[in-house]
Design an enzyme around this catalytic site. Structure first.
Site, PDB file in Angstrom:
ATOM      1  N   GLU A  41      11.927   2.739  -2.758  1.00 17.35           N
ATOM      2  CA  GLU A  41      11.429   1.531  -2.089  1.00 17.35           C
ATOM      3  C   GLU A  41      11.824   0.257  -2.830  1.00 17.35           C
ATOM      4  O   GLU A  41      11.506   0.078  -4.003  1.00 17.35           O
ATOM      5  CB  GLU A  41       9.896   1.608  -1.992  1.00 17.35           C
ATOM      6  CG  GLU A  41       9.259   0.384  -1.349  1.00 17.35           C
ATOM      7  CD  GLU A  41       7.736   0.462  -1.318  1.00 17.35           C
ATOM      8  OE1 GLU A  41       7.161   1.348  -2.004  1.00 17.35           O
ATOM      9  OE2 GLU A  41       7.125  -0.362  -0.627  1.00 17.35           O
ATOM     10  N   LYS A  74      12.016  -4.049  -3.282  1.00 22.19           N
ATOM     11  CA  LYS A  74      11.099  -5.181  -3.169  1.00 22.19           C
ATOM     12  C   LYS A  74      11.848  -6.463  -3.479  1.00 22.19           C
ATOM     13  O   LYS A  74      12.865  -6.449  -4.169  1.00 22.19           O
ATOM     14  CB  LYS A  74       9.934  -4.984  -4.140  1.00 22.19           C
ATOM     15  CG  LYS A  74       8.773  -5.900  -3.880  1.00 22.19           C
ATOM     16  CD  LYS A  74       7.541  -5.440  -4.644  1.00 22.19           C
ATOM     17  CE  LYS A  74       6.398  -6.412  -4.415  1.00 22.19           C
ATOM     18  NZ  LYS A  74       5.138  -5.935  -4.956  1.00 22.19           N
ATOM     19  N   ASP A  87       9.597  -1.416   3.355  1.00 22.90           N
ATOM     20  CA  ASP A  87       8.221  -1.936   3.418  1.00 22.90           C
ATOM     21  C   ASP A  87       8.277  -3.291   4.117  1.00 22.90           C
ATOM     22  O   ASP A  87       9.042  -4.178   3.701  1.00 22.90           O
ATOM     23  CB  ASP A  87       7.670  -2.070   1.991  1.00 22.90           C
ATOM     24  CG  ASP A  87       6.221  -2.551   1.956  1.00 22.90           C
ATOM     25  OD1 ASP A  87       5.925  -3.570   2.608  1.00 22.90           O
ATOM     26  OD2 ASP A  87       5.396  -1.924   1.260  1.00 22.90           O
ATOM     27  N   HIS A 122       8.314  -6.621   2.078  1.00 21.52           N
ATOM     28  CA  HIS A 122       9.200  -6.757   0.925  1.00 21.52           C
ATOM     29  C   HIS A 122      10.498  -7.513   1.186  1.00 21.52           C
ATOM     30  O   HIS A 122      11.494  -7.311   0.500  1.00 21.52           O
ATOM     31  CB  HIS A 122       9.535  -5.371   0.353  1.00 21.52           C
ATOM     32  CG  HIS A 122       8.366  -4.763  -0.342  1.00 21.52           C
ATOM     33  ND1 HIS A 122       8.440  -3.619  -1.081  1.00 21.52           N
ATOM     34  CD2 HIS A 122       7.071  -5.150  -0.421  1.00 21.52           C
ATOM     35  CE1 HIS A 122       7.258  -3.311  -1.568  1.00 21.52           C
ATOM     36  NE2 HIS A 122       6.408  -4.224  -1.169  1.00 21.52           N
ATOM     37  N   HIS A 152       6.988   1.740   5.070  1.00 25.26           N
ATOM     38  CA  HIS A 152       5.674   1.293   4.624  1.00 25.26           C
ATOM     39  C   HIS A 152       5.300   0.162   5.566  1.00 25.26           C
ATOM     40  O   HIS A 152       5.745  -0.971   5.394  1.00 25.26           O
ATOM     41  CB  HIS A 152       5.723   0.783   3.181  1.00 25.26           C
ATOM     42  CG  HIS A 152       5.453   1.851   2.188  1.00 25.26           C
ATOM     43  ND1 HIS A 152       5.264   1.611   0.853  1.00 25.26           N
ATOM     44  CD2 HIS A 152       5.308   3.198   2.347  1.00 25.26           C
ATOM     45  CE1 HIS A 152       5.028   2.755   0.229  1.00 25.26           C
ATOM     46  NE2 HIS A 152       5.063   3.725   1.105  1.00 25.26           N
ATOM     47  N   ASP A 187       4.116 -11.220   0.039  1.00 27.58           N
ATOM     48  CA  ASP A 187       3.848  -9.788   0.147  1.00 27.58           C
ATOM     49  C   ASP A 187       2.368  -9.549  -0.116  1.00 27.58           C
ATOM     50  O   ASP A 187       1.967  -9.167  -1.196  1.00 27.58           O
ATOM     51  CB  ASP A 187       4.718  -9.055  -0.895  1.00 27.58           C
ATOM     52  CG  ASP A 187       4.235  -7.649  -1.180  1.00 27.58           C
ATOM     53  OD1 ASP A 187       3.784  -6.992  -0.236  1.00 27.58           O
ATOM     54  OD2 ASP A 187       4.317  -7.223  -2.347  1.00 27.58           O
TER      55      ASP A 187
HETATM   56  C1  RNT Z   1       4.293  -2.397  -3.888  1.00 21.75           C
HETATM   57  C2  RNT Z   1       4.803  -1.343  -2.977  1.00 21.75           C
HETATM   58  C3  RNT Z   1       4.194   0.005  -3.152  1.00 21.75           C
HETATM   59  C4  RNT Z   1       2.699  -0.034  -3.357  1.00 21.75           C
HETATM   60  C5  RNT Z   1       2.028   1.300  -3.283  1.00 21.75           C
HETATM   61  C6  RNT Z   1       0.704   1.278  -3.943  1.00 21.75           C
HETATM   62  O1  RNT Z   1       4.760  -3.638  -3.601  1.00 21.75           O
HETATM   63  O2  RNT Z   1       4.673  -1.763  -1.654  1.00 21.75           O
HETATM   64  O3  RNT Z   1       4.531   0.810  -2.091  1.00 21.75           O
HETATM   65  O4  RNT Z   1       2.072  -0.886  -2.456  1.00 21.75           O
HETATM   66  O5  RNT Z   1       2.848   2.273  -3.723  1.00 21.75           O
HETATM   67 ZN    ZN Z   2       5.113  -0.305  -0.113  1.00 24.29          ZN
END
Ligand code: RNT
Ligand code: ZN
Length: 420
Positions: free
Chosen positions: A228, A230, A261, A264, A288, A296
Site C-alpha cells: 500500500e 501513501k 487507499d 492516499h 482500502h 488523509d
Molecule cells: C495508513 C494506511 C494503513 C492504515 C491501517 C491501520 O495511512 O492507510 O492502511 O490505515 O493499516
Molecule cells: Zn489504508
C-alpha cells in the site's frame, strides 16, 4: 400493512422497473451477497491494539475523538464485531492488524506466531467468516524515527523484516485454517518530515527489505501479499518512501497485489480511475475504501460520488479480482455504527452498480451517444435501488434502513457505556 409486506411490495415494483431496463434484481442480489467486504478491526478501538506494553499509532496515522465505549481487549472487540455482523448483510471478512494479538504475556513484534491469533481464528471459524491480516510497522519504539523497513539502521531494518516474515506465517495459517486466502497488506509509515536528499537510497533499502520479507514463496491458496502506497502523513510531509510509483513498480515486478487507499492521493486524484489500469497489468488488487476530508483523515465511508464510482469500476472490471477492505477510524461517533454505516454504504454502492445496464451504457459510449449515456446514468440515480437494498437486508435477516440504529443505541447503553 406489516413492514415486511411493505418491503416485499416495494421490491416487486422495483424489480419490474429495473426489468424494463433489462436488469434482473434477483440476480443482482445474488451477486451482491457473494462479494466480500473486509471490515477493518481497528475502527473498534481507535487503532490502539492489544499489546501488553507498546502499541497505538504513529507514523502519520491518528484517530481523533473520545466517544465512549471503545473495545479494550480482544473479547470486547469480538463482541462488538459480532453485533456489527448482525447489522450488516452479505459476506463479511475481518481484517486484523498484528497489534491485535490475544495473549496474556507481552510478545515482541518480531516474535509473534499464529498461536497468538488462535482466538481470532476460532472466532472466525465459528462465525463462518475469514481473516485478512496486516503487519503493524507503527506505534512502536523501533518506529520512533518514522523509518522501519527503509531505515538506514540495519538493526531497525532487521527487526521489522523479522516482523514482516512472522506476519506472513500468521497470514498463511489464517488462510489455511479458514479455507480462504488471507490477504496480507503491507503498509509502512516510512518518510521524512523535511527536504529529503537521498530518496533513492531509502527506496533502495525498502526494496531490499521487502525482497527479504517476501522471499519465501507461500501458496496463493493460503495467503496473498498486497503493498500500500501513501502520499504523505503528519510528520512525514516531504517524502513518503513507499509512494504510488514505488509500489506500482514493486507490485508489477513481483506480481503482488497493489493496495489502493482512497485517502492516499492528491485531493482531486481518485482511485476509481486507477482500478482499470492496475487490473490491466496485475492479476488482483486490494482496496482500502476510506474517505479523505481535506487530507488523509480516514472518515467513515459515505455514499458519495467517489464511492459510487469505485463500486462501478469494481463491477465493470470484475469483482473477483478486487479485494474490498475498509480503512477509516473515527473516534467521535459510536464505533459499531461507524462499521455499520461504512460497510452498508459500500454494499449499497456495489448494488447500485450491479443495477446499472452496463452493456447498454458501454454500447452507447462506443457509439459516441454521449447525450444518451449521460441521460441514462442520471436517471439511474433516482431509480428505486433503496427498495432493493431494503429487501436484501430483510432476506438476510438484518435490520432494514435506519432501524439498525435502535440496536446500536441499546447495545451502546447495555454494553459499550459500561466500559468506562
Ligand atoms: C495508513 C494506511 C494503513 C492504515 C491501517 C491501520 O495511512 O492507510 O492502511 O490505515 O493499516
Ligand atoms: Zn489504508
Amino acid at each position: 400493512m406489516a413492514n415486511s409486506e411493505k418491503i416485499e411490495k416495494l421490491y416487486l415494483i422495483a424489480k419490474e422497473t429495473y426489468a424494463e431496463l433489462g436488469i434482473d434484481t434477483d440476480q443482482a442480489l445474488e451477486k451482491l451477497a457473494g462479494i466480500p467486504v473486509s471490515l477493518h478491526c481497528w475502527q473498534g478501538d481507535d487503532v490502539s491494539g492489544f499489546e501488553k506494553d507498546a502499541g497505538g499509532t504513529s507514523g502519520g496515522i491518528l484517530s481523533t475523538g473520545n466517544y465512549p465505549g471503545r473495545a479494550r481487549n480482544a473479547a470486547e472487540l469480538r463482541a462488538d464485531l459480532d453485533k456489527a455482523f448482525q447489522l450488516i448483510p452479505g459476506t463479511k471478512r475481518l481484517n486484523l492488524h498484528a497489534i491485535y494479538l490475544d495473549t496474556d504475556q507481552p510478545v515482541e513484534r518480531n516474535e509473534i506466531r499464529p498461536e497468538h491469533f488462535q482466538s481470532w481464528i476460532d472466532w472466525a471459524k465459528e462465525k463462518k467468516t475469514a481473516l485478512d491480516f496486516n503487519p503493524s510497522y507503527f506505534g512502536h519504539p523501533m518506529a520512533a524515527t518514522n523509518l522501519t523497513l527503509s531505515s538506514p539502521d540495519s538493526g531497525i531494518r532487521n527487526f521489522w523484516i523479522e516482523h514482516g516474515i512472522a506476519c506472513r506465517k500468521i497470514a498463511e495459517e489464517m488462510g489455511k485454517a479458514l479455507g480462504s486466502p488471507c490477504i496480507m497488506n503491507t503498509w509502512i509509515p516510512d518518510g521524512f518530515k523535511d527536504i529529503t536528499v537521498d530518496r533513492a537510497a531509502a527506496r533502495r533499502r525498502l526494496i531490499e527489505s521487502l525482497d527479504t520479507v517476501f522471499a519465501e514463496k507461500i501458496s496463493k491458496d493460503h495467503m496473498r501479499d498486497a503493498v500500500e502506497s501513501k502520499l504523505f502523513g503528519i510528520g512525514v510531509e516531504s517524502c513518503t518512501v513507499g509512494s504510488n510509483e514505488f509500489y506500482m513498480g514493486y507490485a508489477l515486478k513481483n506480481n503482488l497485489l497493489l493496495c489502493l487507499d482512497s485517502g492516499h492521493f492528491h485531493p482531486t486524484e481518485v482511485i476509481s480511475d486507477k482500478i482499470s489500469s492496475a487490473l490491466l497489468f496485475l492479476d488482483e488488487i486490494l482496496l482500502h475504501v476510506s474517505r479523505p476530508v481535506r487530507w488523509d483523515s480516514d472518515h467513515v465511508v459515505i455514499y458519495d460520488d467517489e464511492l459510487q464510482a469505485i463500486a462501478a469500476e469494481i463491477i465493470r472490471n470484475g469483482a473477483e479480482r478486487v479485494h474490498i477492505g475498509l480503512d477509516y477510524f473515527d473516534a467521535t461517533i459510536n464505533r459499531l455504527a461507524a462499521w455499520t454505516i461504512g460497510t452498508r454504504n459500500m454494499q449499497k454502492a456495489l448494488l447500485a452498480a450491479l443495477l446499472q445496464p452496463q452493456k447498454t451504457l458501454a454500447d452507447m459510449e462506443a457509439a459516441s451517444q454521449n447525450t444518451a449515456k449521460l441521460a441514462l446514468l442520471e436517471e439511474l440515480k433516482s431509480m428505486p435501488f433503496g427498495a432493493v437494498y431494503d429487501y436484501f437486508c430483510m432476506k438476510q435477516n438484518v435490520p432494514v434502513g435506519y432501524s439498525f440504529m435502535n440496536e446500536i443505541e441499546s447495545y451502546e447503553k447495555t454494553v459499550q457505556l459500561k466500559r468506562i
